[in-house]
Design a protein around this motif. Structure first.
Motif, PDB file in Angstrom:
ATOM      1  N   GLY A 291      -4.787  -6.731  14.885  1.00 23.42           N
ATOM      2  CA  GLY A 291      -4.466  -6.973  13.479  1.00 23.42           C
ATOM      3  C   GLY A 291      -5.433  -7.950  12.849  1.00 23.42           C
ATOM      4  N   ILE A 292      -4.935  -8.708  11.888  1.00 24.89           N
ATOM      5  CA  ILE A 292      -5.799  -9.601  11.128  1.00 24.89           C
ATOM      6  C   ILE A 292      -6.397 -10.691  12.006  1.00 24.89           C
ATOM      7  N   ASN A 293      -5.661 -11.129  13.004  1.00 24.97           N
ATOM      8  CA  ASN A 293      -6.206 -12.153  13.898  1.00 24.97           C
ATOM      9  C   ASN A 293      -7.471 -11.672  14.575  1.00 24.97           C
ATOM     10  N   LEU A 294      -7.520 -10.382  14.927  1.00 23.16           N
ATOM     11  CA  LEU A 294      -8.712  -9.828  15.552  1.00 23.16           C
ATOM     12  C   LEU A 294      -9.803  -9.595  14.515  1.00 23.16           C
ATOM     13  N   ARG A 295      -9.414  -9.003  13.406  1.00 18.02           N
ATOM     14  CA  ARG A 295     -10.424  -8.645  12.397  1.00 18.02           C
ATOM     15  C   ARG A 295     -11.066  -9.881  11.768  1.00 18.02           C
ATOM     16  N   SER A 296     -10.353 -10.984  11.760  1.00 17.55           N
ATOM     17  CA  SER A 296     -10.926 -12.190  11.160  1.00 17.55           C
ATOM     18  C   SER A 296     -12.151 -12.656  11.939  1.00 17.55           C
ATOM     19  N   THR A 297     -12.245 -12.272  13.226  1.00 18.95           N
ATOM     20  CA  THR A 297     -13.398 -12.704  14.015  1.00 18.95           C
ATOM     21  C   THR A 297     -14.603 -11.812  13.773  1.00 18.95           C
ATOM     22  N   GLY A 298     -14.428 -10.731  13.037  1.00 29.25           N
ATOM     23  CA  GLY A 298     -15.559  -9.871  12.720  1.00 29.25           C
ATOM     24  C   GLY A 298     -15.540  -8.536  13.453  1.00 29.25           C
ATOM     25  N   ILE A 299     -14.530  -8.312  14.271  1.00 30.43           N
ATOM     26  CA  ILE A 299     -14.432  -7.039  14.980  1.00 30.43           C
ATOM     27  C   ILE A 299     -13.661  -6.049  14.104  1.00 30.43           C
TER      28      ILE A 299
ATOM     29  N   PHE B 284     -10.406   4.243   2.702  1.00 29.45           N
ATOM     30  CA  PHE B 284     -10.154   2.796   2.642  1.00 29.45           C
ATOM     31  C   PHE B 284     -11.088   2.119   3.632  1.00 29.45           C
ATOM     32  N   ASP B 285     -11.268   0.819   3.428  1.00 30.09           N
ATOM     33  CA  ASP B 285     -12.188   0.086   4.291  1.00 30.09           C
ATOM     34  C   ASP B 285     -11.425  -0.780   5.265  1.00 30.09           C
ATOM     35  N   VAL B 286     -12.054  -1.010   6.413  1.00 34.03           N
ATOM     36  CA  VAL B 286     -11.520  -2.010   7.334  1.00 34.03           C
ATOM     37  C   VAL B 286     -12.257  -3.305   7.016  1.00 34.03           C
ATOM     38  N   VAL B 287     -11.524  -4.257   6.452  1.00 34.28           N
ATOM     39  CA  VAL B 287     -12.178  -5.510   6.049  1.00 34.28           C
ATOM     40  C   VAL B 287     -12.182  -6.458   7.233  1.00 34.28           C
ATOM     41  N   THR B 288     -13.287  -7.125   7.426  1.00 34.56           N
ATOM     42  CA  THR B 288     -13.360  -8.088   8.524  1.00 34.56           C
ATOM     43  C   THR B 288     -13.793  -9.440   7.994  1.00 34.56           C
ATOM     44  N   GLY B 289     -13.484 -10.458   8.781  1.00 34.69           N
ATOM     45  CA  GLY B 289     -13.904 -11.809   8.416  1.00 34.69           C
ATOM     46  C   GLY B 289     -15.214 -12.133   9.107  1.00 34.69           C
ATOM     47  N   LYS B 290     -15.650 -13.363   8.925  1.00 34.80           N
ATOM     48  CA  LYS B 290     -16.916 -13.762   9.546  1.00 34.80           C
ATOM     49  C   LYS B 290     -16.710 -14.884  10.558  1.00 34.80           C
ATOM     50  N   ASN B 291     -15.862 -15.823  10.193  1.00 33.75           N
ATOM     51  CA  ASN B 291     -15.797 -17.048  10.993  1.00 33.75           C
ATOM     52  C   ASN B 291     -14.590 -17.097  11.931  1.00 33.75           C
ATOM     53  N   GLY B 292     -13.615 -16.272  11.673  1.00 34.53           N
ATOM     54  CA  GLY B 292     -12.419 -16.311  12.496  1.00 34.53           C
ATOM     55  C   GLY B 292     -11.576 -17.545  12.274  1.00 34.53           C
ATOM     56  N   ASP B 293     -11.741 -18.210  11.119  1.00 32.28           N
ATOM     57  CA  ASP B 293     -10.930 -19.403  10.858  1.00 32.28           C
ATOM     58  C   ASP B 293      -9.703 -19.046  10.003  1.00 32.28           C
ATOM     59  N   CYS B 294      -8.923 -20.077   9.699  1.00 29.40           N
ATOM     60  CA  CYS B 294      -7.683 -19.841   8.966  1.00 29.40           C
ATOM     61  C   CYS B 294      -7.966 -19.261   7.583  1.00 29.40           C
ATOM     62  N   PHE B 295      -9.082 -19.671   6.989  1.00 28.36           N
ATOM     63  CA  PHE B 295      -9.377 -19.138   5.662  1.00 28.36           C
ATOM     64  C   PHE B 295      -9.616 -17.642   5.723  1.00 28.36           C
ATOM     65  N   ASP B 296     -10.379 -17.183   6.729  1.00 30.81           N
ATOM     66  CA  ASP B 296     -10.616 -15.745   6.871  1.00 30.81           C
ATOM     67  C   ASP B 296      -9.300 -15.000   7.033  1.00 30.81           C
ATOM     68  N   ARG B 297      -8.418 -15.571   7.810  1.00 42.15           N
ATOM     69  CA  ARG B 297      -7.136 -14.891   8.040  1.00 42.15           C
ATOM     70  C   ARG B 297      -6.322 -14.822   6.750  1.00 42.15           C
ATOM     71  N   TYR B 298      -6.370 -15.907   5.993  1.00 47.62           N
ATOM     72  CA  TYR B 298      -5.691 -15.873   4.692  1.00 47.62           C
ATOM     73  C   TYR B 298      -6.329 -14.813   3.801  1.00 47.62           C
ATOM     74  N   TYR B 299      -7.666 -14.827   3.746  1.00 44.43           N
ATOM     75  CA  TYR B 299      -8.336 -13.950   2.794  1.00 44.43           C
ATOM     76  C   TYR B 299      -8.183 -12.480   3.173  1.00 44.43           C
ATOM     77  N   LEU B 300      -8.146 -12.189   4.455  1.00 43.54           N
ATOM     78  CA  LEU B 300      -7.963 -10.803   4.879  1.00 43.54           C
ATOM     79  C   LEU B 300      -6.616 -10.250   4.418  1.00 43.54           C
TER      80      LEU B 300
ATOM     81  N   ALA C 259      -1.217 -19.504  10.088  1.00 44.15           N
ATOM     82  CA  ALA C 259      -2.217 -18.453   9.929  1.00 44.15           C
ATOM     83  C   ALA C 259      -2.139 -17.407  11.026  1.00 44.15           C
ATOM     84  N   VAL C 260      -1.617 -17.784  12.206  1.00 49.25           N
ATOM     85  CA  VAL C 260      -1.457 -16.778  13.261  1.00 49.25           C
ATOM     86  C   VAL C 260      -0.424 -15.738  12.824  1.00 49.25           C
TER      87      VAL C 260
END
Lengths: 330, 368
Positions: free
Chosen positions: B220-228, B246-262, B358-359
């Motif tokens: 889920g988002i916890n994984l995608r936030s790391t960029g996978i 639709f797109d699979v959105v991913t984060g870059k840094n895997g931090d709490c902000f990425d998880r929020y933004y995803l 955020a988890v």
């Protein structure tokens, strides 16, 4: 102008002053109760809620009902608490909050308020005593959340006392007096008008430091609900809890009144009676505090300390320098 | 004389009665000053034994139990179960039913992510967003109420389709909801994503690395936030998801902000899916031809879907009877929770709530 201070101290005069003080006390209590109501309504409005509307017309008696409820609640003292300290802590926090109100000039004819020559200093000094009550309460509760909350507030309030004091210094330099009444009369005649204009930096620092002093969002770490349950008053119930709550709201009123006096010209203003001007300005100040509460998340404790020492204090010092330089030149 | 101060570790028991553990979650934290040196999650306060109970129930009877797992996204839980049973039976599902399922699932995902936004900001001390998100969520909940008569525990899906067809006008209401929600997402993005205090509290906090994410089997988002970029809707398409754009959105840094933004981004993507599904939905029956008594042929079956919090899997062991021999649920919250200890150690106490929030766990799902 009639003033109790100029009168010789006789029993009759003492009685007069006592009656006046009691009237002011009850008036402030009444105002504070409606400050709570005002906050709940304002924040409710900002959050698309209704706010209190059940007790009395428009929920006007809600605060009274809350106070009575707290009066009737059982006063629980935790078994492992430090009993004498636990009992006395709310009183230590509560009493100075009312004492500071003695120097606030509510109207042009300040009959019942003290025209103390060190009024500003008196306010700052007394409001520091409340911190002792908060730390004591946190310590005596023998609860880890209370302890962390109490220590956090000690760190926070002592840190922010400094920028608060420094921000006021600019005003004192302009007015040349520590007496709050004199500061207001100076603002009426000053060529720059109210001190918010020449002291805008000082005003910003004052507002930020005031919010932190009040433990309100975004600086409400000592009672950060999501982290510390209720912070230093986690273990308090009944009327001792109410003491802490009341102290908090009395300070909301007091610091707004102080800000109004120092920066917004106090009771000074055209057409309307002076007490009404004072009420309007103070309400606007209070409203601003509520507005901030409804919009901001909470800052983190280490960032909070860094902000006080690395940002606010240098800015406040710079303001003093600027004020000094400008008053030499102009 | 020793000059160093004697210090002691403090054990702080966070929860199970604590305002921001999102239910009955307990965390035993060992503190050295403000620093966390150990964190021990204690789960099970909401354990109801769903898996064991399921062994005594027919397949249709299990559906309401799945509602109570992740109670914020009950539609998705419903689907995970019926999907696995349908896979085992190799059933044909009517097109309209499949479309309705996609619509309600994505709406439910939106509702769940909205609630995350609200509660996360509440954890960080901002009170208003929590009350704001409930207004949009209310509209979704009202839509669910109209289609299945329930606001939280829907019990809407059946093996072979859905229980009720959409009432007249319902599809139009969903269509109207999409632009409304888009505006609101834009508003939240503006109000929250740029807030300096918020950014200071979530940027660079609770960073999960790609390796850790894979090792801890996050999803889920916890994984995608790391960029996978791993989303079961794309990587192992089920239902109609291969038909939608639709797109699979991913984060870059895997931090709490990425998880929020995803979470915000996924609401946008879900809206895209709902928009397409609403435009394409055909007429027709909503429940396929299903035997009165569902008997899953003997064997083992596993299907998983992209739940609101990650890979939501149902594993059925059947001995050919009308009740499962064993039912195992892969609950994403429970799996994602395992990394919490690693994230917390070394952090300060003030970051605890930001990381835990955020988890994004739901205790009904963690404890099953």
């Amino acid at each position: 102008m009639f003033s109790w201070q100029t009168q010789p101290l006789t029993w009759m005069h003492f009685l007069g002053m006592l009656i006046g003080a009691v009237i002011v006390l009850f008036l402030v209590l009444f105002i504070v109760m409606y400050t709570i109501y005002f906050e709940r309504k304002v924040i409710g409005w900002m959050q698309n809620r209704i706010g209190p509307n059940r007790v009395g017309p428009f929920g006007l008696l809600q605060s009274a009902a809350d106070v009575f409820k707290l009066l009737l609640k059982e006063d629980i003292i935790p078994a492992n608490a430090d009993r004498p300290m636990f009992l006395i802590a709310p009183i230590i926090a509560f009493v100075p909050s009312f004492m500071v109100l003695a120097v606030i000039p509510y109207t042009a004819t300040h009959i019942f308020t003290a025209g103390l020559n060190v009024g500003v200093l008196y306010y700052i000094a007394l409001s520091s005593i409340s911190i002792v009550g908060i730390v004591l309460g946190g310590w005596a509760s023998n609860n880890k959340y209370s302890l962390v909350g109490g220590l956090r507030s000690a760190a926070q309030m002592i840190s922010y006392e400094i920028p608060l004091g420094l921000s006021i210094l600019g005003v004192i330099m302009l007015a040349g007096s520590l007496n709050l009444n004199t500061i207001v009369t100076h603002q009426a005649t000053d060529r720059f008008g109210w001190y918010i204009i020449p002291q805008i930096i000082g005003f910003v620092v004052f507002v930020i430091a005031a919010i932190a002093e009040l433990n309100r969002t975004p600086f409400d770490l000592p009672e950060a609900e999501s982290e510390l349950v209720a912070g230093y008053f986690t273990e308090y119930t009944g009327f001792r809890f109410a003491f802490y709550m009341l102290a908090e709201y009395v300070y909301v009123f007091a610091i707004s009144a102080l800000g109004t006096t120092l920066f917004l010209g106090g009771w000074e203003g055209p057409f309307l009676p002076s007490w009404l001007w004072f009420a309007i300005k103070t309400s606007a100040f209070i409203f601003f505090l509520f507005w901030v509460r409804a919009t901001m998340p909470r800052i983190r404790i280490d960032q909070l300390m860094g902000f006080a020492w690395k940002v606010l204090i240098p800015v406040a010092l710079f303001n003093i320098l600027l004020t000094g330089a400008l008053s030499l030149i102009l | 004389m020793s000059t160093s101060l004697r210090t002691e570790e403090m054990i702080l028991n966070v929860g199970p009665q604590h305002p921001s553990t999102h239910g009955v979650f307990r965390l035993v934290v060992t503190l050295d000053g403000e620093q966390i040196i150990d964190a021990d999650p204690v789960v099970g306060y909401l354990h109801r034994g769903t898996e064991k109970l399921a062994e005594g129930l027919q397949y249709t009877q299990i559906i309401p139990y799945t509602d109570r797992l992740d109670y914020l996204a009950a539609m998705l839980n419903n689907y995970a179960l019926v999907h696995t049973v349908e896979y085992a039976l190799d059933l044909e599902i009517p097109a309209r039913a499949e479309y309705l399922r996609v619509i309600v699932m994505e709406l439910n995902r939106i509702a769940s992510h909205l609630l995350f936004l609200g509660t996360y900001l509440l954890d960080l001390g901002a009170m208003s967003p929590f009350l704001y998100v409930f207004q949009e969520r209310e509209r979704i909940v009202q839509l669910f109420n109209e289609i299945c008569g329930a606001r939280l525990t829907y019990n809407y899906m059946r093996v072979g389709g859905v229980k009720w067809d959409a009432p007249p006008g319902w599809i139009e209401k969903v269509r109207d909801f999409i632009p409304f929600m888009r505006e609101k997402v834009k508003m939240y993005d503006k109000l929250i994503s740029g807030n300096e205090i918020f950014l200071h509290r979530v940027r660079g906090i609770g960073v999960i690395t790609k390796e850790d994410a894979l090792q801890y089997s996050l999803s889920g988002i916890n994984l995608r936030s790391t960029g996978i970029a791993f989303d079961l809707r794309k990587n192992r398409p089920y239902s109609l998801y291969n038909q939608f754009e639709f797109d699979v959105v991913t984060g870059k840094n895997g931090d709490c902000f990425d998880r929020y933004y995803l979470h915000l981004e996924e609401i946008r993507q879900s809206l895209r899916i709902v928009e397409q599904a609403v435009a394409q939905i055909p007429e027709g029956p909503v429940l396929g031809k299903v035997p009165k008594l569902i008997r899953v042929p003997a064997g083992e079956y596993y299907r998983s879907i992209e739940g609101a919090r990650g890979e939501l899997g149902v594993y059925i062991v059947s001995d050919g009877k009308d009740k499962p021999y064993r039912l195992k649920l892969r609950r994403p919250s429970f799996v994602n929770l395992q990394i919490l200890r690693k994230l917390l150690i070394g952090q300060s106490m003030a970051n605890l709530i930001a990381i835990l929030g955020a988890v994004d766990i739901v205790l009904g799902e963690v404890d099953a």
